[in-house]
Write a protein that holds these residues in place. Structure first.
Motif, PDB file in Angstrom:
ATOM      1  N   VAL A  20       0.778  -1.188  -0.177  1.00 13.78           N
ATOM      2  CA  VAL A  20       0.010  -0.123   0.055  1.00 13.78           C
ATOM      3  C   VAL A  20       0.865   1.193  -0.042  1.00 13.78           C
ATOM      4  O   VAL A  20       2.088   1.222   0.440  1.00 13.78           O
ATOM      5  N   GLU A  21       0.435   2.205  -0.552  1.00 10.60           N
ATOM      6  CA  GLU A  21       1.168   3.644  -0.739  1.00 10.60           C
ATOM      7  C   GLU A  21       1.041   4.096   0.729  1.00 10.60           C
ATOM      8  O   GLU A  21       0.206   4.092   1.465  1.00 10.60           O
ATOM      9  N   GLY A  22       2.280   4.831   1.164  1.00 11.21           N
ATOM     10  CA  GLY A  22       2.580   5.377   2.438  1.00 11.21           C
ATOM     11  C   GLY A  22       3.804   5.254   2.691  1.00 11.21           C
ATOM     12  O   GLY A  22       4.687   4.473   2.301  1.00 11.21           O
ATOM     13  N   GLY A  23       4.214   6.390   3.657  1.00 15.25           N
ATOM     14  CA  GLY A  23       5.637   6.147   4.202  1.00 15.25           C
ATOM     15  C   GLY A  23       6.918   6.435   2.864  1.00 15.25           C
ATOM     16  O   GLY A  23       6.256   6.823   1.723  1.00 15.25           O
ATOM     17  N   PRO A  24       7.810   6.354   3.107  1.00 12.77           N
ATOM     18  CA  PRO A  24       9.000   6.800   2.064  1.00 12.77           C
ATOM     19  C   PRO A  24       9.085   5.589   0.876  1.00 12.77           C
ATOM     20  O   PRO A  24       9.544   5.947  -0.146  1.00 12.77           O
ATOM     21  N   TYR A  25       8.812   4.520   1.587  1.00 10.34           N
ATOM     22  CA  TYR A  25       9.003   3.395   0.513  1.00 10.34           C
ATOM     23  C   TYR A  25       7.786   2.552   0.026  1.00 10.34           C
ATOM     24  O   TYR A  25       7.756   1.571  -0.571  1.00 10.34           O
ATOM     25  N   GLY A  26       6.570   3.112   0.566  1.00  7.35           N
ATOM     26  CA  GLY A  26       5.178   2.140   0.571  1.00  7.35           C
ATOM     27  C   GLY A  26       5.306   1.089   1.810  1.00  7.35           C
ATOM     28  O   GLY A  26       6.313   1.065   2.501  1.00  7.35           O
ATOM     29  N   TYR A  37       0.565  -7.278  10.500  1.00  3.58           N
ATOM     30  CA  TYR A  37       1.762  -6.769  10.681  1.00  3.58           C
ATOM     31  C   TYR A  37       1.945  -5.537   9.545  1.00  3.58           C
ATOM     32  O   TYR A  37       1.369  -5.805   8.377  1.00  3.58           O
ATOM     33  N   ALA A  38       2.626  -4.552   9.660  1.00  3.88           N
ATOM     34  CA  ALA A  38       3.276  -3.423   8.943  1.00  3.88           C
ATOM     35  C   ALA A  38       4.598  -3.018   8.896  1.00  3.88           C
ATOM     36  O   ALA A  38       5.007  -2.642   9.970  1.00  3.88           O
ATOM     37  N   LEU A  39       5.565  -3.013   7.632  1.00  2.00           N
ATOM     38  CA  LEU A  39       6.545  -2.726   7.831  1.00  2.00           C
ATOM     39  C   LEU A  39       7.141  -2.010   6.556  1.00  2.00           C
ATOM     40  O   LEU A  39       6.057  -2.113   5.341  1.00  2.00           O
ATOM     41  N   ALA A  40       7.991  -1.370   6.517  1.00  2.00           N
ATOM     42  CA  ALA A  40       8.573  -0.477   5.265  1.00  2.00           C
ATOM     43  C   ALA A  40       8.849  -1.449   4.098  1.00  2.00           C
ATOM     44  O   ALA A  40       9.263  -2.539   4.262  1.00  2.00           O
ATOM     45  N   ASP A  41       8.115  -1.266   3.014  1.00  2.00           N
ATOM     46  CA  ASP A  41       8.085  -2.233   1.656  1.00  2.00           C
ATOM     47  C   ASP A  41       9.519  -2.019   0.890  1.00  2.00           C
ATOM     48  O   ASP A  41       9.797  -1.791  -0.197  1.00  2.00           O
ATOM     49  N   ARG A  42      10.579  -2.596   1.910  1.00  2.00           N
ATOM     50  CA  ARG A  42      11.848  -1.893   1.192  1.00  2.00           C
ATOM     51  C   ARG A  42      12.867  -3.053   1.725  1.00  2.00           C
ATOM     52  O   ARG A  42      13.141  -2.700   3.203  1.00  2.00           O
ATOM     53  N   CYS A  43      13.434  -3.987   1.115  1.00  2.00           N
ATOM     54  CA  CYS A  43      14.702  -4.728   1.826  1.00  2.00           C
ATOM     55  C   CYS A  43      15.828  -3.618   2.290  1.00  2.00           C
ATOM     56  O   CYS A  43      16.232  -2.894   1.421  1.00  2.00           O
ATOM     57  N   ASN A  47      17.171  -2.626  -1.446  1.00  2.00           N
ATOM     58  CA  ASN A  47      15.960  -1.703  -1.565  1.00  2.00           C
ATOM     59  C   ASN A  47      14.814  -2.345  -2.765  1.00  2.00           C
ATOM     60  O   ASN A  47      14.628  -1.704  -3.685  1.00  2.00           O
ATOM     61  N   TRP A  48      14.737  -3.633  -2.465  1.00  2.00           N
ATOM     62  CA  TRP A  48      13.643  -4.416  -3.150  1.00  2.00           C
ATOM     63  C   TRP A  48      12.615  -4.511  -2.368  1.00  2.00           C
ATOM     64  O   TRP A  48      12.519  -4.414  -1.060  1.00  2.00           O
ATOM     65  N   PRO A  49      11.482  -4.573  -3.026  1.00  2.00           N
ATOM     66  CA  PRO A  49       9.961  -4.637  -2.336  1.00  2.00           C
ATOM     67  C   PRO A  49       9.887  -5.824  -1.679  1.00  2.00           C
ATOM     68  O   PRO A  49       9.848  -6.852  -2.283  1.00  2.00           O
ATOM     69  N   LEU A  50       9.691  -5.696  -0.442  1.00  2.00           N
ATOM     70  CA  LEU A  50       9.269  -7.030   0.470  1.00  2.00           C
ATOM     71  C   LEU A  50       7.942  -7.498   0.272  1.00  2.00           C
ATOM     72  O   LEU A  50       7.714  -8.792   0.437  1.00  2.00           O
ATOM     73  N   SER A  51       7.057  -6.787  -0.315  1.00  2.00           N
ATOM     74  CA  SER A  51       5.685  -7.272  -0.486  1.00  2.00           C
ATOM     75  C   SER A  51       5.831  -8.139  -1.889  1.00  2.00           C
ATOM     76  O   SER A  51       4.618  -8.983  -2.129  1.00  2.00           O
ATOM     77  N   ASP A  88      11.796  -0.811   8.892  1.00  2.00           N
ATOM     78  CA  ASP A  88      10.922  -0.030   9.945  1.00  2.00           C
ATOM     79  C   ASP A  88       9.662  -0.813  10.107  1.00  2.00           C
ATOM     80  O   ASP A  88       9.140  -1.312   9.058  1.00  2.00           O
ATOM     81  N   VAL A  89       9.199  -0.982  11.248  1.00  2.00           N
ATOM     82  CA  VAL A  89       7.959  -1.548  11.509  1.00  2.00           C
ATOM     83  C   VAL A  89       6.824  -0.351  11.932  1.00  2.00           C
ATOM     84  O   VAL A  89       7.429   0.739  12.383  1.00  2.00           O
ATOM     85  N   TYR A  90       5.654  -0.553  11.623  1.00  2.00           N
ATOM     86  CA  TYR A  90       4.655   0.460  11.843  1.00  2.00           C
ATOM     87  C   TYR A  90       3.616  -0.012  12.971  1.00  2.00           C
ATOM     88  O   TYR A  90       3.142  -1.322  12.699  1.00  2.00           O
TER      89      TYR A  90
END
Length: 104
Positions: A20-26, A37-43, A47-51, A88-90
């Motif tokens: 989902v969109e939000g934060g600096p990386y999604g 759980y919610a975390l930054a969508d960036r390894c 810098n690869w999308p974890l989703s 980062d986790v949210y």
């Protein structure tokens, strides 16, 4: 200042990651049973999308498809190399059928 990102709980399939969109990386949101759980969508390694990765329910991790690093869904810590830094986790809460993620 913080932002609140909302997604319907019914739109989350158990054991699958969603971007989902939000934060600096999604944000990568994962539902495992009754937990979300919610975390930054960036390894943190490349810098690869974890989703895009696979969720491992038995140990509560998500694997980056780029180089195989895994991260804890609970605290974002790397569980294996090559990643050495946490993501980062949210905070997440539910309001009825809404999942609310607070991004600061």
């Amino acid at each position: 200042m913080s932002d609140e990102i909302r997604i319907r709980l019914s739109d989350l399939s158990d054991g699958l990651a969603v971007h989902v969109e939000g934060g600096p990386y999604g944000i990568c949101i994962v539902r495992l049973g009754g937990d979300v759980y919610a975390l930054a969508d960036r390894c943190s390694h490349q810098n690869w999308p974890l989703s895009d990765g696979e969720v491992e329910a038995f140990d509560g991790t998500i694997e980056c498809t780029k180089h195989g690093s895994t991260f804890s869904l609970k605290d974002g810590s790397p569980q294996c190399l090559p990643a050495t830094h946490a993501v980062d986790v949210y905070p997440v809460r539910t309001e009825g059928d809404d999942v609310v993620v607070t991004v600061e």
